[in-house]
Write a protein that holds these residues in place. Structure first.
Motif, mmCIF file in Angstrom:
data_model
loop_
_atom_site.group_PDB
_atom_site.id
_atom_site.type_symbol
_atom_site.label_atom_id
_atom_site.label_comp_id
_atom_site.label_asym_id
_atom_site.label_seq_id
_atom_site.Cartn_x
_atom_site.Cartn_y
_atom_site.Cartn_z
ATOM 1 N N ALA A 74 0.725 -1.253 0.245
ATOM 2 C CA ALA A 74 -0.058 0.158 0.039
ATOM 3 C C ALA A 74 0.822 1.406 -0.009
ATOM 4 O O ALA A 74 0.226 2.479 -0.147
ATOM 5 N N LEU A 75 2.238 1.052 0.200
ATOM 6 C CA LEU A 75 2.859 2.500 0.256
ATOM 7 C C LEU A 75 4.254 1.787 -0.456
ATOM 8 O O LEU A 75 4.906 0.811 -0.251
ATOM 9 N N ASP A 76 4.825 2.783 -1.326
ATOM 10 C CA ASP A 76 5.911 2.507 -2.144
ATOM 11 C C ASP A 76 7.186 2.713 -1.526
ATOM 12 O O ASP A 76 7.336 2.983 -0.398
ATOM 13 N N ASP A 77 8.228 2.054 -2.097
ATOM 14 C CA ASP A 77 9.553 1.989 -1.432
ATOM 15 C C ASP A 77 10.182 3.449 -0.994
ATOM 16 O O ASP A 77 10.651 3.613 0.240
ATOM 17 N N GLU A 78 9.894 4.289 -2.041
ATOM 18 C CA GLU A 78 10.538 5.595 -1.574
ATOM 19 C C GLU A 78 9.760 6.335 -0.449
ATOM 20 O O GLU A 78 10.469 6.413 0.544
ATOM 21 N N ARG A 79 8.399 6.456 -0.421
ATOM 22 C CA ARG A 79 7.473 6.990 0.594
ATOM 23 C C ARG A 79 8.050 6.223 1.878
ATOM 24 O O ARG A 79 7.928 6.766 3.000
ATOM 25 N N ALA A 80 7.831 5.028 1.653
ATOM 26 C CA ALA A 80 7.883 4.090 2.896
ATOM 27 C C ALA A 80 9.470 4.383 3.649
ATOM 28 O O ALA A 80 9.543 4.611 4.876
ATOM 29 N N GLU A 84 9.869 5.988 7.231
ATOM 30 C CA GLU A 84 10.686 5.378 8.460
ATOM 31 C C GLU A 84 11.778 6.090 8.725
ATOM 32 O O GLU A 84 12.115 6.152 10.124
ATOM 33 N N ARG A 85 12.717 6.781 8.055
ATOM 34 C CA ARG A 85 13.767 7.441 8.506
ATOM 35 C C ARG A 85 13.508 8.517 9.357
ATOM 36 O O ARG A 85 14.168 8.889 10.289
ATOM 37 N N ALA A 86 12.437 9.238 8.772
ATOM 38 C CA ALA A 86 11.824 10.412 9.723
ATOM 39 C C ALA A 86 11.396 10.073 11.120
ATOM 40 O O ALA A 86 11.748 10.555 12.076
ATOM 41 N N CYS A 87 10.774 8.951 11.183
ATOM 42 C CA CYS A 87 10.343 8.336 12.321
ATOM 43 C C CYS A 87 11.543 7.969 13.040
ATOM 44 O O CYS A 87 11.431 8.169 14.483
ATOM 45 N N ALA A 88 12.503 7.422 12.609
ATOM 46 C CA ALA A 88 13.726 6.958 13.433
ATOM 47 C C ALA A 88 14.332 8.105 14.246
ATOM 48 O O ALA A 88 14.634 8.041 15.331
ATOM 49 N N GLU A 89 14.376 9.303 13.410
ATOM 50 C CA GLU A 89 15.076 10.269 13.881
ATOM 51 C C GLU A 89 14.468 11.194 15.020
ATOM 52 O O GLU A 89 14.821 11.464 16.171
ATOM 53 N N ILE A 90 13.151 11.064 15.022
ATOM 54 C CA ILE A 90 12.301 11.345 16.038
ATOM 55 C C ILE A 90 12.108 10.782 17.231
ATOM 56 O O ILE A 90 12.373 11.038 18.521
ATOM 57 N N ARG A 123 9.532 16.226 7.267
ATOM 58 C CA ARG A 123 10.670 15.619 7.380
ATOM 59 C C ARG A 123 11.086 14.748 6.476
ATOM 60 O O ARG A 123 12.097 14.647 5.687
ATOM 61 N N ALA A 124 9.997 13.774 6.253
ATOM 62 C CA ALA A 124 10.272 12.905 5.175
ATOM 63 C C ALA A 124 10.477 13.550 3.744
ATOM 64 O O ALA A 124 11.188 13.146 2.983
ATOM 65 N N LEU A 125 9.537 14.608 3.434
ATOM 66 C CA LEU A 125 9.875 15.393 2.241
ATOM 67 C C LEU A 125 11.044 15.915 2.129
ATOM 68 O O LEU A 125 11.786 15.875 1.205
ATOM 69 N N GLU A 126 11.656 16.450 3.313
ATOM 70 C CA GLU A 126 13.126 16.941 3.095
ATOM 71 C C GLU A 126 14.246 15.745 2.734
ATOM 72 O O GLU A 126 14.831 15.990 1.974
ATOM 73 N N LEU A 127 13.860 14.742 3.369
ATOM 74 C CA LEU A 127 14.643 13.644 2.939
ATOM 75 C C LEU A 127 14.437 13.101 1.439
ATOM 76 O O LEU A 127 15.650 12.382 1.130
ATOM 77 N N LEU A 128 13.288 13.449 1.057
ATOM 78 C CA LEU A 128 13.086 13.259 -0.480
ATOM 79 C C LEU A 128 13.489 14.220 -1.341
ATOM 80 O O LEU A 128 13.414 14.234 -2.655
#
Length: 504
Positions: A74-80, A84-90, A123-128
């Motif tokens: 339901a969620l593609d590799d890039e967004r997932a 995940e990376r944003a959540c790990a940072e938080i 934060r995920a948008l920044e990572l992208l």
């Protein structure tokens, strides 16, 4: 209109929601819905960031759901990956200052959930490589909140936050227990008068008193740990009311498994998600344990204040450490400020429990909208109780000394020692001696010898610490009668189980 915390001329970005468009400061990671919540809920001035473990819990829940949605396609590799990376940072402590919503809020926690969704999305948008607010590519609701509702995310995060915070409380209890027992060892076999109803009772040792305080706390370390396991049952996957609308049939079990893998907590999905979505029983039970601990700690502090009262016109059996001057007008006065502050913490925790009780009762139909105040009060109780017990151990108990002369004088003058002689001289003679001691002020021992009720050797044996502070057998002749075999080794004690049988 400028945003809260912004100044005129601050760069902004435009965001849109159900109610329209708003400018949001360009440098913040939260978005429009968090902005509205900031404006609506000026209640406690205690933001989510006050409780880092709650933010960590929210991040881990969002991380687990992203993993589950990715595995289900339901969620593609890039967004997932970005989520995940944003959540790990938080979860590791970053961006907590952007969790700005007041802990007490309307909406059953929706503002908290959206604060998390927006911070994670931006934060995920920044990572992208995207700009904050570029939700066309990664959206707080469509992607971060995929297959979720506040009504399963928020209670799950609260439960995880409880699991993350209670170990520190248990550790502080263990520290206080160890400190009390160590202090008791300093006073082994030092006799004092025990009291019931504020009147002289029978002798005891000082270490018995300290060990009793330690034991009463020790009982609840295990209760606290057992009760915390109630939070392992979660309703993640229930979405709005427990029917699982918008989710894949495999999602709930998969998300719970991912959350367990991330946190090490063996989470399980509730058997009845409709019931679990409206039920707050685990919070009520856990808060009750916190109240029980608070009541016990407060009673110990009452004892400490009473035993140290004086120094001339009180009991003055013990000396508490002098940690600060006690009066702006009375020279030389030192107050028991550490027990006093712990008393006040206990009062707060007891009041918090009542709030939790009312909030849990106030739920209606398929949801309890009052979980924000439940979470706030339990997390705050846990936080202040942890600090209070460490303070009590380190700033008070560890520095206590005793006044041997006062203990000895009180013991010599008390009629309470007569109880130790009752099995030998009988209740009637003991009563006569006690009455005479009260009338004349003479010591019990002197009157017993004067009346020829016991010789000095026998009297001294009966009034020894071993005889007066532990079970023993005594007869008028001083002999040890035959005792039927009870099947118990000497010194063995039969205890009741910690908890009543489950069918009681």
């Amino acid at each position: 209109m400028t945003s809260p915390g912004s100044t005129p001329g601050t760069a902004t970005r435009m965001e849109h929601d159900l109610l329209g468009d708003r400018e949001v400061p360009a440098d913040v990671y939260y978005g429009i819905q968090t902005l509205r919540a900031q404006e609506n809920f000026h209640i406690t001035d205690v933001p989510l960031s006050h409780f880092p473990r709650l933010i960590e819990a929210l991040a881990q829940v969002k991380r687990a759901t992203a993993r589950a949605n990715h595995r289900l396609g339901a969620l593609d590799d890039e967004r997932a990956g970005a989520i995940e990376r944003a959540c790990a940072e938080i979860a590791a402590g970053e961006l907590h200052e952007h969790f700005v919503v007041d802990m007490i809020q309307g909406g059953a926690g929706t503002s908290t959930n959206m604060n998390a969704n927006e911070v994670i999305a931006n934060r995920a948008l920044e990572l992208l490589g995207r700009e904050k607010g570029d939700y066309e590519h990664l959206h707080p609701n469509n992607h971060v909140n995929l297959a979720q509702s506040t009504n399963d995310v928020y209670p799950t995060a609260l439960r995880l936050a409880m699991m993350l915070t209670f170990p520190a409380l248990a550790e502080s209890m263990d520290h206080l227990i160890t400190t009390l027992r160590a202090k008791g060892e300093e006073f082994t076999d030092v006799l004092k008068m025990g009291r019931t109803q504020m009147q002289d009772a029978v002798p005891m040792t000082v270490d018995q008193e300290f060990n009793a305080w330690a034991t009463t706390i020790e009982e609840d370390v295990q209760r606290l740990t057992r009760t915390a396991t109630l939070f392992q049952e979660i309703n993640l996957g229930a979405t709005a009311i427990g029917t699982g609308i918008t989710t894949d049939p495999r999602y709930a079990q998969l998300a719970a498994r991912e959350l367990a893998d991330l946190t090490g907590v063996p989470f399980v999905v509730a058997a009845d998600l409709v019931e679990a979505t409206s039920d707050t029983g685990a919070f009520v039970t856990y808060s009750g344990i916190l109240k029980r601990i608070a009541v016990k700690i407060s009673k110990i502090c009452n004892d400490l204040r009473l035993l140290s009262s004086g120094p001339r016109a009180g009991l003055h059996e013990i000396n508490l450490p002098s940690v600060q001057p006690g009066s702006s007008i009375m020279p030389g006065k030192v107050n028991p400020v550490i027990p006093e502050v712990v008393n006040q913490v206990a009062f707060e925790v007891i009041g918090n429990d009542l709030t939790v009780t009312f909030a849990a009762e106030g739920g209606q139909l398929q949801l309890n909208p009052f979980e924000p105040v439940i979470g706030f009060n339990i997390l705050e109780s846990t936080r202040i109780m942890t600090r209070a017990m460490n303070t009590l151990a380190d700033r008070c108990i560890s520095g206590i000394t005793i006044n041997h002369d006062i203990l000895e004088d009180d013991l010599r003058r008390s009629i309470g020692v007569i109880t130790a002689l009752v099995p030998v001289i009988g209740y009637a003679d003991a009563t006569d001696v006690a009455s005479a001691a009260l009338e004349t002020g003479r010591p019990v021992a002197d009157l017993v010898l004067e009346r020829g009720l016991l010789d000095e050797g026998r009297l001294n044996a009966l009034l020894s610490p071993a005889s007066m502070t532990a079970p023993h057998r005594a007869t008028p002749t001083g002999t040890m009668p035959a005792v039927p075999d009870t099947g118990l080794d000497s010194g063995e004690i039969t205890r009741l189980p910690t908890d009543p049988p489950s069918d009681v």
